[in-house]
Design a protein around this motif. Structure first.
Motif, PDB file in Angstrom:
ATOM      1  N   VAL A 105       0.472  -0.353  -2.180  1.00 24.81           N
ATOM      2  CA  VAL A 105       0.580   1.052  -1.755  1.00 24.81           C
ATOM      3  C   VAL A 105       0.980   1.934  -2.934  1.00 24.81           C
ATOM      4  O   VAL A 105       0.338   2.950  -3.223  1.00 24.81           O
ATOM      5  CB  VAL A 105       1.591   1.189  -0.599  1.00 24.81           C
ATOM      6  CG1 VAL A 105       1.942   2.652  -0.359  1.00 24.81           C
ATOM      7  CG2 VAL A 105       1.014   0.585   0.681  1.00 24.81           C
ATOM      8  N   LEU A 108      -1.782   2.234  -5.516  1.00 21.81           N
ATOM      9  CA  LEU A 108      -3.068   2.723  -4.983  1.00 21.81           C
ATOM     10  C   LEU A 108      -4.180   1.685  -5.171  1.00 21.81           C
ATOM     11  O   LEU A 108      -5.291   2.018  -5.590  1.00 21.81           O
ATOM     12  CB  LEU A 108      -3.468   4.052  -5.647  1.00 21.81           C
ATOM     13  CG  LEU A 108      -2.384   5.121  -5.851  1.00 21.81           C
ATOM     14  CD1 LEU A 108      -3.006   6.402  -6.391  1.00 21.81           C
ATOM     15  CD2 LEU A 108      -1.616   5.392  -4.572  1.00 21.81           C
ATOM     16  N   TYR A 110      -5.505  -0.591  -2.802  1.00 20.22           N
ATOM     17  CA  TYR A 110      -6.286  -1.088  -1.680  1.00 20.22           C
ATOM     18  C   TYR A 110      -7.755  -0.662  -1.761  1.00 20.22           C
ATOM     19  O   TYR A 110      -8.069   0.455  -2.187  1.00 20.22           O
ATOM     20  CB  TYR A 110      -5.713  -0.562  -0.363  1.00 20.22           C
ATOM     21  CG  TYR A 110      -4.511  -1.321   0.134  1.00 20.22           C
ATOM     22  CD1 TYR A 110      -4.578  -2.689   0.377  1.00 20.22           C
ATOM     23  CD2 TYR A 110      -3.305  -0.674   0.392  1.00 20.22           C
ATOM     24  CE1 TYR A 110      -3.478  -3.387   0.853  1.00 20.22           C
ATOM     25  CE2 TYR A 110      -2.205  -1.357   0.874  1.00 20.22           C
ATOM     26  CZ  TYR A 110      -2.301  -2.712   1.103  1.00 20.22           C
ATOM     27  OH  TYR A 110      -1.211  -3.397   1.574  1.00 20.22           O
ATOM     28  N   GLN A 111      -8.642  -1.568  -1.342  1.00 20.18           N
ATOM     29  CA  GLN A 111     -10.035  -1.221  -1.070  1.00 20.18           C
ATOM     30  C   GLN A 111     -10.088  -0.798   0.401  1.00 20.18           C
ATOM     31  O   GLN A 111     -10.292  -1.608   1.300  1.00 20.18           O
ATOM     32  CB  GLN A 111     -10.947  -2.421  -1.327  1.00 20.18           C
ATOM     33  CG  GLN A 111     -10.919  -2.921  -2.756  1.00 20.18           C
ATOM     34  CD  GLN A 111     -11.847  -4.102  -2.954  1.00 20.18           C
ATOM     35  OE1 GLN A 111     -13.059  -3.995  -2.803  1.00 20.18           O
ATOM     36  NE2 GLN A 111     -11.263  -5.238  -3.293  1.00 20.18           N
ATOM     37  N   THR A 112      -9.902   0.486   0.645  1.00 24.03           N
ATOM     38  CA  THR A 112      -9.606   0.957   2.001  1.00 24.03           C
ATOM     39  C   THR A 112     -10.696   0.721   3.043  1.00 24.03           C
ATOM     40  O   THR A 112     -10.366   0.706   4.233  1.00 24.03           O
ATOM     41  CB  THR A 112      -9.221   2.445   1.974  1.00 24.03           C
ATOM     42  OG1 THR A 112     -10.246   3.188   1.290  1.00 24.03           O
ATOM     43  CG2 THR A 112      -7.885   2.644   1.266  1.00 24.03           C
ATOM     44  N   GLU A 115      -9.301  -3.008   3.725  1.00 23.33           N
ATOM     45  CA  GLU A 115      -7.864  -3.303   3.706  1.00 23.33           C
ATOM     46  C   GLU A 115      -7.078  -2.015   3.510  1.00 23.33           C
ATOM     47  O   GLU A 115      -7.636  -1.026   3.012  1.00 23.33           O
ATOM     48  CB  GLU A 115      -7.552  -4.302   2.579  1.00 23.33           C
ATOM     49  CG  GLU A 115      -7.953  -3.805   1.194  1.00 23.33           C
ATOM     50  CD  GLU A 115      -7.686  -4.811   0.093  1.00 23.33           C
ATOM     51  OE1 GLU A 115      -7.302  -5.954   0.380  1.00 23.33           O
ATOM     52  OE2 GLU A 115      -7.850  -4.434  -1.076  1.00 23.33           O
ATOM     53  N   PRO A 116      -5.828  -1.996   3.978  1.00 23.55           N
ATOM     54  CA  PRO A 116      -5.037  -3.079   4.590  1.00 23.55           C
ATOM     55  C   PRO A 116      -5.355  -3.260   6.071  1.00 23.55           C
ATOM     56  O   PRO A 116      -5.955  -2.395   6.703  1.00 23.55           O
ATOM     57  CB  PRO A 116      -3.605  -2.591   4.400  1.00 23.55           C
ATOM     58  CG  PRO A 116      -3.717  -1.091   4.458  1.00 23.55           C
ATOM     59  CD  PRO A 116      -5.034  -0.763   3.791  1.00 23.55           C
ATOM     60  N   TYR A 186      -1.406   8.610   0.759  1.00 21.21           N
ATOM     61  CA  TYR A 186      -1.611   7.168   0.582  1.00 21.21           C
ATOM     62  C   TYR A 186      -0.468   6.385   1.214  1.00 21.21           C
ATOM     63  O   TYR A 186      -0.684   5.335   1.827  1.00 21.21           O
ATOM     64  CB  TYR A 186      -1.751   6.838  -0.903  1.00 21.21           C
ATOM     65  CG  TYR A 186      -2.552   5.580  -1.171  1.00 21.21           C
ATOM     66  CD1 TYR A 186      -3.935   5.645  -1.341  1.00 21.21           C
ATOM     67  CD2 TYR A 186      -1.943   4.335  -1.240  1.00 21.21           C
ATOM     68  CE1 TYR A 186      -4.686   4.495  -1.577  1.00 21.21           C
ATOM     69  CE2 TYR A 186      -2.686   3.186  -1.472  1.00 21.21           C
ATOM     70  CZ  TYR A 186      -4.054   3.270  -1.648  1.00 21.21           C
ATOM     71  OH  TYR A 186      -4.787   2.133  -1.867  1.00 21.21           O
ATOM     72  N   LEU A 189      -0.782   5.247   4.726  1.00 20.98           N
ATOM     73  CA  LEU A 189      -1.542   4.069   5.147  1.00 20.98           C
ATOM     74  C   LEU A 189      -0.651   3.106   5.919  1.00 20.98           C
ATOM     75  O   LEU A 189      -1.114   2.391   6.812  1.00 20.98           O
ATOM     76  CB  LEU A 189      -2.116   3.332   3.933  1.00 20.98           C
ATOM     77  CG  LEU A 189      -3.272   3.967   3.169  1.00 20.98           C
ATOM     78  CD1 LEU A 189      -3.604   3.124   1.945  1.00 20.98           C
ATOM     79  CD2 LEU A 189      -4.505   4.104   4.050  1.00 20.98           C
TER      80      LEU A 189
END
Length: 468
Positions: A105, A108, A110-112, A115-116, A186, A189
């Motif tokens: 987090v 930055l 994450y491959q949104t 994930e997550p 972010y 998330l």
């Protein structure tokens, strides 16, 4: 080395006036086949800072079998309390939450689209993270003298200040974040209740501190958006600097000279060097750095045979598959570049993946250019250390997403870490910089880099915490 029959550590007296809490402590133990325990001591800002104060205690976790055995035997060092937290609980808290969620987090990563995924397994691991933090809070509450100052370190222990405040309202509690802090969009998330719990945990401190104003402002933004403000918690900034005296002394010892001779042989006579030293951590952006070096060789073929990229990529968190894959990707790309461009007399990339501090210092001294291009970094001390150690002065190519950019950006060549073409051109600019300009920039970089050395960095936090 300590034996199985070493004297136990003294029983807690609940009188410590300065306490530090961190996942990793100042000493670690290795259990030998014959049952002996070898103690290895670390260094750094917290170690040197604590050495300057009396009545202190460091509370840390037992991280491996040797540490846990030391706790069970009552072996320890004065001023250190190591917590033997259940190994599965620690694995959930450290790998499952701290390194696979909170680190991702704040950096930055994450491959949104995929994930997550915050499911039942996440909630199970989060319960372990709470248990882990509670163990620290209870130990600190037990050990701290009346009105003591407690400095809690980093994202592993974000819940400790709030838990400790409930147990010991008389204490002065500080929390320091060594990572960046995520911008509010972010940060959100995270599940809403978890995001709120993390913020309230840190706001249990009297003072929450960060490496740069940017990270502090991001934290304030999260608190304002989610909680309505930071309450009574003061916010501070302490930009950790390089330890110039130690680095200059250590970099001229015999083992460093030996590593320099070996590296010079690998580089070859008369060639310039681009140096990077990193852990193979996803945020360090090593793969894009190698792509930028290849783009340099394509766009400016005059550098072929005339420059070598010394890349030290020391494996990190190899118990997580994504980190093992990243380390393998670094090695594969370096091999590809050497295969595509190398000649009998020139190896374009000299890659080492075995951690060797003396060799790192040797590379610092040889550096004509230092490449520091993280996607996001709380500070990045390599950017500060190379200008201090470099023999001939070096040009610094620096990501604008490194915390060090705040202090060093004016005299660095600044890059967008995602822009491979732009980074390649920055490397070309650095390699062609005149000697006078490079010397002047290096001097200013070194001055900025050492403005707040580790011991003063720690003592400044302690003093600020004690102020009304």
């Amino acid at each position: 080395m300590v034996s199985e029959h070493a004297a136990p550590a003294p029983a807690p007296a609940s009188t410590a006036q300065v306490l530090v809490a961190s996942n990793r402590g100042p000493v670690s133990y290795t259990l030998g086949e014959d049952g002996t325990l070898d103690a290895k001591r670390g260094g750094g800002g917290l170690v040197s800072g604590l050495s300057a104060v009396d009545d202190k205690l460091w509370v840390c976790a037992a991280l491996g079998d040797g540490d846990r055995e030391a706790v069970r035997r009552g072996v320890g060092e004065a001023g250190v309390r190591m917590l033997d937290i259940d190994a599965e609980v620690h694995a959930d808290a450290y790998n499952g939450i701290a390194n696979s969620v909170l680190w991702f987090v704040h950096h930055l990563l994450y491959q949104t689209p995929v994930e997550p995924v915050f499911d039942a397994e996440f909630r199970r691991q989060w319960a372990s993270y709470e248990t882990y933090n509670r163990a620290f809070a209870e130990a600190l509450a037990e050990e701290a003298g009346p009105g003591a100052s407690v400095l809690v370190q980093d994202y592993h222990l974000a819940l400790v200040p709030g838990m400790l405040r409930e147990l010991r309202p008389d204490l002065r509690i500080g929390h320091f974040s060594h990572t960046p802090w995520a911008p509010v969009d972010y940060f959100r998330l995270l599940p809403d209740d978890i995001a709120e719990q993390l913020l309230r945990g840190i706001l249990g401190a009297d003072r929450a501190a960060f490496l740069t104003r940017r990270w502090a402002d991001a934290f304030i933004g999260c608190c304002t958006e989610i909680l309505g403000g930071t309450g009574r918690t003061r916010i501070g900034v302490h930009g950790l600097g390089a330890d110039a005296d130690f680095l200059r002394r250590r970099s001229h010892e015999a083992d460093v000279d030996e590593r320099m001779a070996a590296l010079r042989e690998q580089v070859g006579e008369g060639r310039k060097t681009i140096v990077r030293v990193d852990r193979t951590e996803l945020s360090k952006n090593i793969v894009r750095g190698l792509h930028a070096y290849r783009a340099l060789l394509d766009a400016h073929p005059e550098w072929r045979e005339r420059v070598v990229h010394i890349a030290f990529a020391y494996p990190s968190r190899q118990d997580l598959a994504v980190y093992r894959d990243y380390t393998a990707a670094v090695q594969t790309l370096a091999t590809e570049i050497n295969g595509a461009y190398g000649t009998e007399s020139w190896t374009p990339v000299v890659l080492h993946v075995k951690d060797d501090f003396a060799r790192s210092l040797a590379a610092y001294r040889l550096a004509d250019v230092a490449l520091v291009n993280p996607i996001r970094d709380g500070m990045n001390l390599v950017a500060k250390e190379v200008p201090v150690v470099s023999d001939r002065g070096c040009a610094l190519v620096l990501s604008r997403e490194a915390g060090a950019y705040e202090e060093l950006g004016e005299d660095a060549i600044v890059v967008n870490p995602y822009d491979v073409t732009g980074t390649a051109e920055a490397l070309h600019e650095a390699l062609t910089m005149s000697g006078d300009e490079r010397s002047g920039r290096t001097k200013r970089l070194a001055e900025a880099a050492t403005a707040l050395p580790p011991q003063q960095w720690f003592l400044d936090q302690l003093e600020a915490l004690r102020q009304e």
